[in-house]
Design a protein around this motif. Structure first.
Motif, PDB file in Angstrom:
ATOM      1  N   HIS A 139       4.618  11.656 -14.104  1.00 60.97           N
ATOM      2  CA  HIS A 139       3.705  11.801 -12.962  1.00 60.97           C
ATOM      3  C   HIS A 139       4.010  10.811 -11.826  1.00 60.97           C
ATOM      4  O   HIS A 139       3.951  11.171 -10.650  1.00 60.97           O
ATOM      5  CB  HIS A 139       2.266  11.607 -13.469  1.00 60.97           C
ATOM      6  N   HIS A 161       5.279  11.634  -7.898  1.00 62.03           N
ATOM      7  CA  HIS A 161       4.621  11.297  -6.631  1.00 62.03           C
ATOM      8  C   HIS A 161       5.643  11.135  -5.502  1.00 62.03           C
ATOM      9  O   HIS A 161       5.408  11.539  -4.374  1.00 62.03           O
ATOM     10  CB  HIS A 161       3.798  10.018  -6.770  1.00 62.03           C
ATOM     11  N   SER A 190      -2.390   4.516  -5.992  1.00 63.85           N
ATOM     12  CA  SER A 190      -3.486   5.481  -6.155  1.00 63.85           C
ATOM     13  C   SER A 190      -4.555   4.887  -7.056  1.00 63.85           C
ATOM     14  O   SER A 190      -4.547   3.694  -7.341  1.00 63.85           O
ATOM     15  CB  SER A 190      -2.941   6.769  -6.762  1.00 63.85           C
ATOM     16  N   HIS A 207      -2.360   4.200 -10.248  1.00 63.90           N
ATOM     17  CA  HIS A 207      -1.119   3.434 -10.229  1.00 63.90           C
ATOM     18  C   HIS A 207      -0.923   2.585  -8.979  1.00 63.90           C
ATOM     19  O   HIS A 207      -1.442   2.880  -7.917  1.00 63.90           O
ATOM     20  CB  HIS A 207       0.117   4.324 -10.419  1.00 63.90           C
ATOM     21  N   ASP A 241      -3.020  13.795  -6.146  1.00 65.66           N
ATOM     22  CA  ASP A 241      -2.370  14.528  -7.233  1.00 65.66           C
ATOM     23  C   ASP A 241      -2.271  16.023  -6.920  1.00 65.66           C
ATOM     24  O   ASP A 241      -3.235  16.624  -6.449  1.00 65.66           O
ATOM     25  CB  ASP A 241      -3.150  14.323  -8.537  1.00 65.66           C
TER      26      ASP A 241
HETATM   27 ZN    ZN Z   1      -1.308  10.291  -9.180  1.00 64.11          ZN
END
Ligand code: ZN
Ligand code: KG4
Length: 352
Positions: A111, A115, A146, A149, A319
Motif C-alpha cells: 500500500h 501511494h 497520511s 503512514h 486511499d
Molecule cells: Zn494510505
C-alpha cells in the motif's frame, strides 16, 4: 494492459481500472468514514463489515465506468498490506476469488509503495481530475504522509527503492486527528486543524520538535506536548481529563494551539524532505497520502525545495484503487512475479 486495482486497507473500499500504468479509466471509492465520525476514529470492525457490504458493487462500478468486461482485464492487483487485518482480508479474499474464477494473474501490492504510483497517472477522460502532464522521473523522492503512514522513500527505479526513514510512533495524520479530538474539532482532524489554524497565531506557543535519526520522525511527543499545553492554558494540571478540554478552551486558544501544532508538524516533514533532497538530489519529489492536502505543508515545501513538488489529484492523494492498479500495471509490464491466488496472505505490518 488493463489492470483492475482493489484497495481495502483502511476505511475506503476502492476499485479502479488503469491502462498501461498511465491512463485512469475508472476510480470508484466508497468510504465508511461517516460511520466512524461519532467514534472520532476508524473502528476496525465497522470498516471490515462495510467492506464486505460494498466491495462487489464497487468493483462492478469500476468495470462499468471503464467500459470493461472481464475479458478486457489483463490482471488483478490488490493491497495485501500494511493496514487493518480485517479490512485487508476482505480485499485480498475477494481478489483471490476473482483471480481464480476469472483466470487472471494476481499481483499483491504494498500500500505504501502504491501511494507513490498515483503520480504516474497522467491521462484520463474522466471528468474532474487534474493530472500532471508527465510522470515523475527517477531518482524519485516520495514523501508519504497520511493517517496511517509517515515515510520518506527514495526510488532509484521501479521496484528499486529504499526506505529512508519513517515515524517511530504516530503517523502525522494520526497526530492531526488526535490533536483535533483534544480541541473538540471534528474528525478527520487534518482539515479541521488546518481550518482552525487559519485564524490562529502559529508562533503563539513553543512546541517541541522531536530530534530523531536523520530521516526518522516522531509525532507522539508533540501530541503529548499539545495536551500539556492545553491543560495549562485552561488553568489545570496533568490530571485534567482531555475530554473536558474542548469546553474549557476559548475559540482563540484553540486556534493558536492548532496553528502552533500544525507549524511544528509541517516543519518536521519539510526539514526531512529538504535534508533528503540535499543528500540524494532526486529528479522528482512527490507527496502522497491524505496530509498532502495540507496547504501549509505545500507552501513550505515550495519554499524549501528548488524544484516543483508534484501532487496527485486530491482524489488520488487519499486511499484509492487507482494507485494500486497503476503499480500493478508496472509489475505486469516489467515481468514481476504474480502471486499465487490460492495462497496470497495479508501482511498487516508489511514494511517497505
Ligand atoms: Zn494510505
Ligand atoms: O491517505 P488517507 O485518506 O488515509 C490513510 O491512509 O490514512 O489520509 C487521511 C489522513 C487523516 O489523518 C487526515 O486527518 C489527514 O489525512 N488529512 C490532513 C488534511 N486532510 C486530510 N492532514 C492535514 N491537513 C489536511 N488538510
Amino acid at each position: 494492459m488493463k489492470i483492475l486495482g482493489i484497495e481495502t486497507s483502511c476505511d475506503e473500499t476502492a476499485a479502479a481500472v488503469v491502462k498501461n500504468g498511465e491512463k485512469l479509466l475508472s476510480n470508484v471509492v466508497a468510504s465508511s468514514m461517516d460511520l466512524h465520525v461519532k467514534y472520532g476514529g476508524v473502528v476496525p470492525e465497522i470498516a471490515a463489515r462495510s467492506h464486505i457490504e460494498v466491495i462487489l458493487p464497487v468493483i462492478q462500478q469500476a468495470l462499468e465506468d471503464a467500459d470493461c468486461g472481464w475479458k478486457d482485464i489483463d490482471a488483478i492487483a490488490v493491497t495485501y498490506g500494511p493496514g487493518l487485518g480485517g479490512s485487508l482480508l476482505i480485499g485480498v479474499m475477494t481478489a483471490r476469488t476473482l483471480a481464480i474464477a476469472r483466470k487472471k494473474p494476481l499481483y499483491g501490492i504494498n500500500h505504501v509503495e502504491a501511494h507513490a504510483y498515483a503520480n504516474f497517472l497522467t491521462k484520463t477522460s474522466l471528468p474532474g481530475y487534474q493530472l500532471p502532464p508527465s510522470p515523475p522521473k527517477f531518482p524519485l523522492l516520495a514523501v508519504i504522509v497520511s493517517g496511517g503512514h509517515s515515510q520518506l522513500v527514495l526510488f532509484q527505479d521501479h521496484f528499486k527503492y529504499k526506505l529512508l526513514g519513517q515515524t517511530h510512533d504516530d503517523a502525522v495524520g494520526e497526530a492531526f486527528d488526535k490533536v483535533a479530538k483534544m480541541l473538540g474539532l471534528p474528525y478527520p482532524g487534518g482539515p479541521s486543524i488546518a481550518k482552525a489554524a487559519v485564524k490562529g497565531d502559529s508562533n503563539r506557543y513553543e512546541l517541541p520538535k522531536a530530534r530523531m535519526e536523520k530521516y526518522d520522525m516522531s509525532f507522539s511527543g508533540l501530541k503529548t506536548a499539545v495536551l500539556r499545553l492545553a491543560q495549562k492554558q485552561c488553568g489545570h494540571g496533568h490530571d485534567f481529563p482531555s475530554h473536558k478540554l474542548p469546553e474549557s478552551l476559548s475559540k482563540a486558544q484553540k486556534a493558536d494551539i492548532a496553528a502552533s501544532f500544525q507549524r511544528v508538524a509541517v516543519e518536521t516533514i519539510v526539514d526531512k524532505a529538504k535534508t533528503a533532497f540535499d543528500e540524494f538530489a532526486p529528479k522528482s519529489v512527490i507527496i502522497a497520502g491524505g496530509v498532502a492536502a495540507n496547504r501549509e505543508l505545500r507552501r513550505h515545501l515550495k519554499e524549501a525545495l528548488p524544484l516543483p513538488v508534484e501532487y496527485p489529484d486530491l482524489n488520488l492523494c487519499t486511499d484509492n484503487g487507482a494507485m494500486v492498479a497503476a503499480l500493478g500495471c508496472f509489475m505486469a509490464m516489467k515481468g514481476r512475479p504474480a502471486a499465487d491466488p490460492y495462497s496470497l496472505e495479508i501482511v498487516p505490518n508489511l514494511s517497505m
